[in-house]
Design a protein around this motif. Structure first.
Motif, PDB file in Angstrom:
ATOM      1  N   PHE A  55       2.504   2.972  -6.214  1.00 47.80           N
ATOM      2  CA  PHE A  55       1.605   2.475  -5.166  1.00 47.80           C
ATOM      3  C   PHE A  55       0.495   1.564  -5.710  1.00 47.80           C
ATOM      4  O   PHE A  55      -0.308   1.064  -4.916  1.00 47.80           O
ATOM      5  N   HIS A  56       0.433   1.340  -7.036  1.00 47.98           N
ATOM      6  CA  HIS A  56      -0.749   0.662  -7.584  1.00 47.98           C
ATOM      7  C   HIS A  56      -1.023  -0.697  -6.928  1.00 47.98           C
ATOM      8  O   HIS A  56      -2.164  -1.086  -6.773  1.00 47.98           O
ATOM      9  N   ASP A  57       0.026  -1.406  -6.540  1.00 51.83           N
ATOM     10  CA  ASP A  57      -0.159  -2.734  -5.941  1.00 51.83           C
ATOM     11  C   ASP A  57       0.015  -2.733  -4.421  1.00 51.83           C
ATOM     12  O   ASP A  57       0.296  -3.778  -3.837  1.00 51.83           O
ATOM     13  N   LEU A  58      -0.181  -1.609  -3.797  1.00 56.37           N
ATOM     14  CA  LEU A  58      -0.050  -1.522  -2.332  1.00 56.37           C
ATOM     15  C   LEU A  58      -0.929  -2.562  -1.625  1.00 56.37           C
ATOM     16  O   LEU A  58      -0.545  -3.125  -0.598  1.00 56.37           O
ATOM     17  N   LYS A  91      -8.577   1.263  -9.543  1.00 50.49           N
ATOM     18  CA  LYS A  91      -9.057   1.013 -10.907  1.00 50.49           C
ATOM     19  C   LYS A  91      -8.130   0.160 -11.764  1.00 50.49           C
ATOM     20  O   LYS A  91      -8.481  -0.190 -12.883  1.00 50.49           O
ATOM     21  N   HIS A  92      -6.943  -0.180 -11.245  1.00 49.68           N
ATOM     22  CA  HIS A  92      -5.982  -0.841 -12.139  1.00 49.68           C
ATOM     23  C   HIS A  92      -6.328  -2.296 -12.458  1.00 49.68           C
ATOM     24  O   HIS A  92      -5.788  -2.868 -13.410  1.00 49.68           O
ATOM     25  N   ILE A  93      -7.248  -2.887 -11.696  1.00 49.56           N
ATOM     26  CA  ILE A  93      -7.624  -4.284 -11.913  1.00 49.56           C
ATOM     27  C   ILE A  93      -8.203  -4.468 -13.320  1.00 49.56           C
ATOM     28  O   ILE A  93      -9.159  -3.786 -13.694  1.00 49.56           O
TER      29      ILE A  93
HETATM   30 FE   LIG Z   1      -2.208  -5.285  -9.346  1.00 50.17          FE
END
Ligand SMILES: [Fe+2]
Length: 183
Positions: A55-58, A91-93
Motif C-alpha cells: 500500500f505504500h504508493d496508494l 513516511k516512505h518519501i
Molecule cells: Fe512512493
C-alpha cells in the motif's frame, strides 16, 4: 511466519484508482520486502511488511507528487488500514524525512524518520525495486546486483541518492539490513 500478498488487497489498490503500472510496482516492492525480511532472519511482522509495502504508493491514485505519501496515508485511514501501515505510507518519501527536511519540502512539519525495522525493510525494498525495474542501471537481469552494487549505484545516480542526507539514510538502511543477513 510466511505471509502472502492477498488478491483482495491488490483489488483495493485498483478500486482506489491506482494505475496498473503503479500496482505492478507495489506488488514487486511487497515481494522484495518479504524476501528481504525472510533473508534477515529477524523476528519481524511479515504482514505489516507485506501490506505496508503493497500500500505504500496508494496515494498515487491521486497524485505522483511528493504529497502522495501524506495523501496515501489519509486514504488508507479512510479505508481502515491500521496506523502502522499508514505510517509506512506517510513516511516512505525520501526514506524518512526529518522535521527540517519536511519543512524545506513544504510538507506538514513533523518527524517522518523510520523507527522500526519493518519500516526500514519496506523503504530499502522500494529503492531496490526502482533500481531493478527502471532500466537505468544495467543489472544484467540479475536482481542481486542491485544489492551488491547498491552503494555505487546510489552515489552515481542522483535519481536514487537524491541529496547528501537522503543518500546517507539509504546507505545506513543498506548497511543495517545487509549486516543482519550476514549473521
Ligand atoms: Fe512512493
Amino acid at each position: 511466519m510466511n505471509y502472502r500478498i492477498h488478491s483482495t488487497d491488490i483489488e483495493l489498490l485498483r478500486k482506489t484508482g491506482v494505475q496498473e503500472d503503479d500496482i505492478k510496482h507495489c506488488i514487486k516492492v511487497a515481494e522484495k520486502a518479504l524476501e528481504i525480511a525472510q533473508r534477515t532472519g529477524a523476528k519481524v511482522d511479515m504482514e505489516l511488511i507485506g501490506r505496508g509495502a503493497l500500500f505504500h504508493d496508494l496515494g498515487k491514485a491521486k497524485t505522483h507528487e511528493i504529497e502522495h505519501g501524506k495523501i496515501g496515508a489519509e486514504i488508507g485511514e479512510k479505508i481502515g488500514l491500521k496506523k502502522e501501515i499508514t505510517d509506512i505510507m506517510e513516511k516512505h518519501i525520501r526514506g524518512g524525512l526529518t522535521e527540517d527536511e519536511a519543512m524545506e519540502l513544504g510538507l506538514p512539519i513533523k518527524d517522518y524518520t523510520l523507527k522500526t525495522l519493518e519500516e526500514r525493510i519496506v523503504i530499502y525494498a522500494d529503492r531496490l525495486v526502482d533500481i531493478i525495474m527502471d532500466g537505468i542501471v544495467d543489472i544484467k537481469g540479475d536482481e542481486s546486483q542491485a544489492e551488491k552494487r547498491f552503494v555505487e549505484i546510489l552515489k552515481e545516480h542522483q535519481r536514487y541518492g537524491k541529496n547528501e542526507i537522503t543518500l546517507k539514510r539509504y546507505l545506513n538502511y543498506h548497511r543495517e539490513i545487509q549486516d543482519l543477513m550476514k549473521r
